[in-house]
Write a protein that holds these residues in place. Structure first.
Motif, short mmCIF file in Angstrom:
data_model
loop_
_atom_site.label_atom_id
_atom_site.label_comp_id
_atom_site.label_asym_id
_atom_site.label_seq_id
_atom_site.Cartn_x
_atom_site.Cartn_y
_atom_site.Cartn_z
N LYS A 103 0.79 -1.06 -0.18
CA LYS A 103 -0.02 -0.05 0.01
C LYS A 103 0.92 1.27 -0.04
CE LYS A 103 -3.83 -2.40 1.66
NZ LYS A 103 -4.64 -3.02 0.53
N VAL A 141 -9.32 5.24 8.28
CA VAL A 141 -9.12 3.90 7.60
C VAL A 141 -7.61 3.30 7.94
CG1 VAL A 141 -9.08 2.62 5.37
CG2 VAL A 141 -10.73 4.48 5.85
N LYS A 143 -4.92 0.20 7.66
CA LYS A 143 -4.55 -0.78 6.45
C LYS A 143 -3.14 -1.43 7.05
CE LYS A 143 -6.79 1.53 2.77
NZ LYS A 143 -6.93 1.73 1.26
N VAL A 155 -12.29 0.02 7.98
CA VAL A 155 -12.83 1.62 8.13
C VAL A 155 -13.60 1.70 9.23
CG1 VAL A 155 -14.56 2.98 6.74
CG2 VAL A 155 -13.24 1.18 5.50
N GLU A 185 -5.39 6.32 6.39
CA GLU A 185 -5.91 7.00 5.50
C GLU A 185 -7.25 7.89 5.95
OE1 GLU A 185 -4.91 4.20 1.65
OE2 GLU A 185 -6.72 5.03 1.86
N GLU A 186 -7.25 8.93 5.17
CA GLU A 186 -8.41 9.83 5.44
C GLU A 186 -9.62 8.97 4.77
OE1 GLU A 186 -10.01 13.38 2.23
OE2 GLU A 186 -8.06 12.38 2.16
N CYS A 187 -10.61 9.07 5.33
CA CYS A 187 -11.93 8.04 4.84
C CYS A 187 -12.56 8.98 3.86
CB CYS A 187 -12.78 7.80 6.26
SG CYS A 187 -14.05 6.68 5.63
N LEU A 188 -12.74 8.22 2.66
CA LEU A 188 -13.46 8.96 1.42
C LEU A 188 -14.71 8.57 1.53
CD1 LEU A 188 -10.51 7.88 -1.25
CD2 LEU A 188 -11.09 10.06 0.02
N GLU A 192 -18.17 3.25 -4.87
CA GLU A 192 -17.19 2.66 -5.18
C GLU A 192 -17.12 2.13 -6.62
OE1 GLU A 192 -15.72 0.78 -1.37
OE2 GLU A 192 -14.02 -0.14 -2.74
N MET A 273 -13.13 5.75 -5.60
CA MET A 273 -14.23 6.32 -4.76
C MET A 273 -14.64 7.73 -5.70
SD MET A 273 -15.65 5.57 -1.92
CE MET A 273 -15.05 5.06 -0.72
N ILE A 282 -8.45 4.39 -4.51
CA ILE A 282 -8.51 3.87 -3.42
C ILE A 282 -7.25 2.86 -3.47
CG2 ILE A 282 -9.59 2.20 -1.71
CD1 ILE A 282 -12.14 3.34 -2.67
N GLU A 283 -7.17 2.34 -4.21
CA GLU A 283 -5.97 1.21 -4.27
C GLU A 283 -5.75 0.69 -5.86
OE1 GLU A 283 -6.89 -2.94 -2.86
OE2 GLU A 283 -8.58 -2.68 -3.76
P1 AMP Z 1 -8.63 -2.11 -0.01
O1 AMP Z 1 -8.22 -3.38 0.43
O2 AMP Z 1 -7.76 -1.08 -0.04
O3 AMP Z 1 -9.29 -2.15 -1.43
O4 AMP Z 1 -9.76 -1.67 0.83
C1 AMP Z 1 -10.98 -2.61 1.07
C2 AMP Z 1 -12.15 -1.58 1.13
O5 AMP Z 1 -12.16 -0.69 2.32
C3 AMP Z 1 -12.19 -0.77 -0.06
O6 AMP Z 1 -12.84 -1.36 -0.96
C4 AMP Z 1 -13.11 0.44 0.46
O7 AMP Z 1 -14.49 -0.04 0.62
C5 AMP Z 1 -12.71 0.68 1.89
N1 AMP Z 1 -11.67 1.77 1.97
C6 AMP Z 1 -10.36 1.50 1.67
N2 AMP Z 1 -9.72 2.58 1.80
C7 AMP Z 1 -10.71 3.66 1.82
C8 AMP Z 1 -10.67 5.06 2.30
N3 AMP Z 1 -9.54 5.74 2.17
N4 AMP Z 1 -11.76 5.61 2.54
C9 AMP Z 1 -12.94 4.93 2.40
N5 AMP Z 1 -13.15 3.67 2.28
C10 AMP Z 1 -11.81 2.90 2.06
#
Ligand code: AMP
Ligand code: GLY
Length: 422
Positions: A103, A141, A143, A155, A185-188, A192, A273, A282-283
């Motif tokens: 990440k 958030v 991770k 989240v 991370e900041e929550c977006l 999605e 997002m 997001i990723e």
């Molecule tokens: P990821 O494994 O990074 O895809 O994260 C899994 C899920 O977490 C994503 O599909 C989003 O629903 C949620 N998520 C991850 N990062 C954020 C973020 N910065 N803000 C809001 N939701 C997030």
């Protein structure tokens, strides 16, 4: 052409199904495959992570193209090993696969490319991470930095929840070494979308988008899963948004990867997002989504094989893809208990009846044939009931009619796939 697909889930079944329709195809293998894949390819009992044996098999059988389904073989260096053996591989090098494997790496690439993402910070000490969470407040958030089978993200609606996540990831190491560092991370906020682009290192070609349903329960409740259903195209993702994502996120990040000497080849999966201030990354994943791939493949009108070859050979600039003017929808059927522990070996009946419903394709994710020929569930996610229609509603109705035709007391599915769009 001789092609070897690596993996054994619903995504790989959809890829094999599309490749099997190619007039260019001579022979198709899949390692390890599953009972559904066995209907369109010859399954070879090699695990997807056994790079040495996969490369030896491809070399011995004169394979012209190796197609990586999941991320694990890519992060383990499948594409590098193929290159070393003079084999073409669809999928990035291990260095470029860090876009999914780390990440922190992704955030650094996005920042260097000035691609819009959530504000972030990285920590290796739990105490400092806790201080940061308290200072930022919730929602926030948390991770695990490394690969955690899609389960390393929390989240957090409250600071206490974020602190509990930090303790589990960093101190209890519930995801093992992936929790040695965390990204906070900041929550977006927003909808999605999963967006896909074919990349050849320099050129990116949009493949379109899908929306996934990550939570296990109706109304997006319960724990996260690998994905319980998908539909494509998502009505919220307009052509203008796609252009913006290509211009602000995909092309700059692809250029940044090339500038670092680790060009990205394969399919780049951007988790986006759609926020009030525009689409944000997001990723990245370095592979097709599962079940998004199933939703895309049934809409693809062009031959998939030349597109994958063009991504390997650096000739995407001269490729165009045609899409059916159809909507598609996937309902994932999972074994009772998923994503927790579930029973293996329950028998599934009625697939022939389901497949007869117009517009329906049943992709297998975790199935095997018992010695007596019966179809049994072997995984958490077991089937991807996929349908197309001239409207999303039509696709949904066909998919659920097929679900109703399937006789599998050991499985369940969500009843509300595409609820946001419908
Ligand atoms: P990821 O494994 O990074 O895809 O994260 C899994 C899920 O977490 C994503 O599909 C989003 O629903 C949620 N998520 C991850 N990062 C954020 C973020 N910065 N803000 C809001 N939701 C997030
Ligand atoms: N369905 C989400 C993923 O493949 O990561």
């Amino acid at each position: 052409m001789k092609v070897l697909v690596v993996g054994g889930g619903g995504r790989e079944h959809a890829l094999c199904w599309a490749l099997a329709a190619s007039p260019l195809l001579g022979k198709l293998w899949c390692a390890p495959g599953n009972a559904g894949i066995a209907e369109v390819a010859e399954c070879v009992a090699i695990p997807a992570e056994d790079i040495t044996t996969l490369v030896a098999f491809a070399t011995a059988n004169g394979v012209d193209l190796v197609v990586a389904g999941p991320e694990a073989p890519l992060t383990l260096g499948l594409a590098d090993a193929c290159a070393g053996a003079g084999l073409r591989c669809f999928g990035p090098s291990a260095a470029a696969a860090q876009l999914e494997g780390s990440k922190t790496f992704t955030k650094q690439v996005a920042d260097a490319a000035k691609a819009p993402t959530a504000a972030w910070a990285r920590f290796t000490e739990a105490a400092a991470a806790r201080d940061y969470v308290r200072a930022q407040g919730a929602p926030i958030v948390v991770k695990a930095d490394g690969l955690a089978a899609g389960k390393g993200v929390v989240v957090a609606a409250t600071v206490a929840e974020a602190e509990a996540a930090l303790a589990e990831i960093m101190e209890d190491r519930v995801h093992g070494a992936a929790g040695a560092s965390v990204v906070i991370e900041e929550c977006l906020l927003g909808q999605e979308v999963s967006f896909f682009a074919l990349c050849d290192g320099e050129t990116a070609l949009p493949l379109g988008a899908a929306q996934d349903h990550k939570r296990v329960g109706d109304g997006d409740t319960g724990p996260n899963t690998g994905g319980m259903g998908a539909y494509s195209p998502p009505p919220v993702f307009t052509a203008a948004l796609q252009d913006q994502v290509m211009a602000e996120i995909i092309r700059p990040c692809l250029a940044e990867m090339a500038a670092r000497g680790t060009p990205f080849r394969g399919v780049l999966f951007a988790g986006l997002m759609l926020t009030e201030t525009g689409p944000k990354l997001i990723e990245f994943n370095v592979r097709f989504g599962d079940p998004e791939c199933q939703a895309l493949m049934v809409r693809l009108k062009s031959d998939l094989l030349p597109a994958l070859l063009a991504a390997c050979d650096g000739t995407l600039h001269s490729l165009t893809l045609a899409w059916e003017k159809l909507h598609s929808l996937v309902v994932v059927m999972a074994a009772n208990g998923y994503p927790g522990s579930y029973v293996k070996g329950s028998e599934i009946r009625g697939l022939e009846q389901a497949a007869q419903i117009p517009g329906v394709q049943v992709f297998h994710a975790g199935t095997a044939r018992r010695e007596d020929g019966a179809l049994v569930a072997t995984g958490g996610r077991v089937l991807g009931i996929t349908a197309t229609g001239t409207t999303l509603r039509e696709a949904r109705d066909a998919a659920y009619a097929a679900v109703a035709a399937i006789d599998w007391p050991g499985g369940f599915c969500r009843q509300d796939i595409a609820h946001r769009a419908l």
